[in-house]
Design an enzyme around this catalytic site. Structure first.
Site, PDB file in Angstrom:
ATOM      1  CG  ASP A 165      53.468  90.087  55.938  1.00 10.15           C
ATOM      2  OD1 ASP A 165      52.403  89.679  55.465  1.00 10.15           O
ATOM      3  OD2 ASP A 165      54.561  89.545  55.730  1.00 10.15           O
ATOM      4  CG  ASP A 210      48.482  86.300  50.725  1.00  6.72           C
ATOM      5  OD1 ASP A 210      49.308  86.280  49.797  1.00  6.72           O
ATOM      6  OD2 ASP A 210      48.747  86.755  51.849  1.00  6.72           O
ATOM      7  CD  GLU A 251      48.981  87.457  56.310  1.00  8.88           C
ATOM      8  OE1 GLU A 251      48.787  86.708  55.350  1.00  8.88           O
ATOM      9  OE2 GLU A 251      50.104  87.714  56.743  1.00  8.88           O
TER      10      GLU A 251
END
Length: 720
Positions: free
Chosen positions: A258, A358, A286
């Site tokens: 992440d 997201d 990400e």
């Protein structure tokens, strides 16, 4: 991790996934999904655990953290009941979809009390508000249930990818220690500390990010109000790495990391090296790109090329949503494929997606199921690993407030195996697992206009031709050539998207004429040819792409036969296992650091070369600071370069030297780089102006001896 609506939604960002070992699964031709060093042949499926399926109602309102569950499902920011048991109970459904890797929400222990924003209680249902990296989240299930999920997935040949969020803990307000849990961090139940009164320096204390395009702010300030961990602290460094080892040793098969944009690339490369020392793994991260002109796009590319962590393909995601969702020209897609193929060293390792947790779902952007089918068909047949967001195959979406977080995370509506999306994904996943052209092949545009895109994937003699018409009218495809050999081909989608068979004639130079045919409005066709096993070896994939002597690499391709030799930079590697399409070997001690070719030699000849990055030893994150550096103007930056590969081998190129460094206390600059443990290196700092002019600091080379474990630091003055 997205930076949108952070405080209002109290949302959390993305996740991390490492591909590790596991019990043997179902072997598949050429590129078995059991290869944890690669996802090139996989279909990934992203699951928001809390919103998938409630398999054990007994953990909905646990005594450890009561009151965070909403049985009415009216508060979108509380737990709704999905858990490990629920995922396990739906593995047959996922296997039927063609899923070979599940990326699940962060499974570790999240905050036990609500973080209240605007009078609305928020829980860590998404998994990104960690309090203890060594325990499971009780709402998701027990350690035994987590282990059972992994075992059940492996029995079906499905990998489990964990989402790892080492950037931060949970919401905190340094001036109000009573807010939520104050970012407190625990080590298997033992309190280590919180944000307020952090005398140990476990957290950064620089306030929140206000400019997400500022490198220093992104890496050293709080993402919204999430307590930002100091990975360079030796205790935090060790804690995060040993915690990851713990889960990998339980059978986790991969890691999605992440918020990689928000940590130093040097520390993350040391983390990657640690993961790979434990087990062969595939990691992807990400790095959120706000647009195709994102100011930090080049930083994202360099991170993917050098850190050993691939990235989610936001650039192509934006292009897919523009083209299929907003009716932009097909030339837009072709340009995105061309650009990323040039920029990324390993474009086939990118993870592609239409939507995720997201962003609003595709059907919120454009409520047209056929357009979604076209986008999915494209994603399933281009380079990279396709990743389907849970429920997309059931047309799941909720348009409240624009469909963004948290409304892009509804409860899974059902498990209908008869939807067109489900059937199409299944057919194309089956093809991916058995067709090298989709796993490792090149990409070539064959016919294009604003509405129609015909492209070809080719791996030596293996070929897949895909045609997509997103327009409202049929198009006559004339003058179309392909590398498919002469013959007649049936649509791999069996007419599901309206296309039929094609006939190919004889041509030259890989340009065989396709008999003209009509591709109807909204239709998609996929035609495939897999050649016989070649007599000479060909290499399609090597993983991991970051390695060092003593580590294993997995080489995939065709024509390996029963025996042969793997060489890394011309040095013979020790073979661990050998099959006609996959070889596992150990990188030999004689290989020096740098980009190095891997080849396979058999009685049939020597293969093409595949480049991997070899580092010089166990990687230690070292923070370099130079005080009172040469004055800089707008666009000028300070870089670091030195005597070894990890320091750029004295390069003065912006794309090779370490940097640009950060200057939160100008004219002092710093950066973190991973270096071989126990080594002594030479280094210097240099200024590169906006126009490219280079100025090295004067004086003798500087020297630094890297510690043999933990983290390191060096502070020197600029030599005038």
């Amino acid at each position: 991790m997205s930076r949108r609506s952070w405080r209002l939604a109290a949302l959390l960002t993305a996740s991390l996934a490492v591909t590790t070992v596991g019990p043997a699964g179902v072997a598949r031709a050429d590129a078995p999904v059991t290869n944890r060093a690669s996802l090139k042949s996989d279909l990934c499926y992203q699951i928001a655990t809390d919103r998938f399926f409630d398999g054990n109602t007994g953990n909905n309102n646990p005594a450890k953290s009561p009151g965070l569950y909403d049985a009415s499902k009216s508060n979108w920011k509380l737990y709704w009941g999905g858990d490990f048991a629920g995922i396990q109970q739906k593995l047959d459904y996922l296997q039927g979809l063609g899923v070979t890797s599940i990326w699940i929400s962060p499974h570790v222990d999240n905050i036990d009390v609500a973080a209240t924003y605007g009078g609305v209680p928020n829980a860590g249902y998404h998994g990104y508000w960690t309090r203890d990296f060594k325990k499971t989240e009780e709402h998701f299930g027990t350690l035994a249930e987590f282990d059972a999920l992994i075992a059940a997935a492996h029995s079906r040949g499905i990998k489990v990818i964990m989402d790892w969020a080492p950037n931060h803990t949970s919401p905190a307000d340094e001036s109000n220690s009573g807010f939520a849990e104050n970012g407190r961090l625990y080590d298997n139940g033992t309190l280590m500390g919180g944000l307020t009164g952090d005398t140990n320096g476990y957290f950064h204390h620089n306030g929140g990010i206000t400019d997400y395009n500022d490198r220093y702010q992104s890496q050293y300030k709080n993402l919204a109000d999430l307590a930002d961990l100091n990975q360079q602290h030796p205790t935090i460094d060790s804690y995060l790495k040993t915690s990851a080892d713990y889960w990998m040793n339980r059978g986790v098969d991969g890691v999605r990391v992440d918020a990689v944009k928000h940590m130093t690339s040097g520390w993350q490369r040391s983390m990657t090296d640690r993961f790979l020392t434990n087990k062969d793994s595939f990691l992807f991260g990400e790095w959120y790109l706000g647009s195709k002109t994102d100011p930090l796009y080049d930083d994202n590319v360099r991170f993917a090329n050098e850190s050993g962590i691939s990235v989610l393909d936001f650039y192509l995601n934006i292009s897919m949503r523009e083209t299929f969702g907003s009716n932009v020209s097909m030339h837009n897609l072709d340009a995105a494929i061309s650009k990323t193929a040039t920029d990324y060293r390993y474009p086939e390792n990118l993870v592609t997606f239409v939507d995720n947790h997201d962003m609003s779902r595709f059907l919120t952007l454009n409520n047209n199921q056929n357009r979604l089918h076209q986008a999915l068909a494209f994603m399933m047949t281009v380079r990279g690993t396709p990743c389907v967001y849970y429920g997309t195959e059931q047309y799941l979406h909720n348009n409240t407030a624009g469909g963004g977080d948290p409304y892009n995370r509804p409860m899974m509506p059902g498990f209908n195996t008869g939807t067109t999306a489900y059937q199409m994904i299944n057919k194309l996943s089956t093809l991916r697992q058995n067709q090298p052209a989709l796993s490792w092949g090149t990409h070539q545009s064959r016919w294009i206009n604003n509405d129609v895109y015909v492209y070809e994937r080719r791996y030596f003699n293996d070929v897949v031709l895909t045609a997509i018409n997103k327009g409202g009218s049929a198009v006559s495809l004339t003058g179309l050539n392909t590398a498919l050999p002469a013959g007649t081909y049936t649509d791999q989608l069996t007419g599901l998207m309206g296309a039929g068979g094609i006939t190919v004639g004889s041509g030259t130079g890989g340009n065989n004429p396709v008999t003209p045919f009509s591709l109807g409005a909204g239709q998609v066709g996929v035609w495939s040819y897999k050649a016989a096993e070649p007599s000479a070896p060909t290499v399609g994939s090597v993983g991991p792409t970051l390695t060092r002597p003593g580590h294993k690499i997995t080489v995939e391709g065709r024509g390996f036969g029963a025996t042969g030799t793997v060489k890394v930079n011309g040095v013979n590697a020790t073979t661990v296992s050998w099959s006609p399409n996959r070889v596992v070997a150990t990188v030999p001690a004689g290989v020096t650091a740098g980009l190095r070719p891997v080849t396979v030699t058999t009685s049939g000849g020597t293969s093409n070369a595949y480049q991997v990055q070899v580092v010089g030893g166990a990687q230690i994150p070292v923070k370099f600071t130079v005080n009172n550096a040469s004055p800089t103007g707008w666009g000028d930056n300070i870089y670091l370069s030195g005597s070894i590969h990890e320091l750029g081998n004295w390069s003065s190129s912006k794309s090779v030297a370490i940097g640009p460094m950060l200057a939160p206390n100008y004219p002092n600059w710093n950066t973190v780089v991973s270096l071989p443990a126990c080594s002594t290196v030479q280094f210097k700092f240099l200024k590169i102006t906006s126009g490219g002019a280079v100025t090295w600091e004067n004086g003798a080379n500087k020297s630094y001896t890297v510690p043999c474990s933990g983290t390191g630091s060096s502070t020197t003055n600029w030599q005038y």
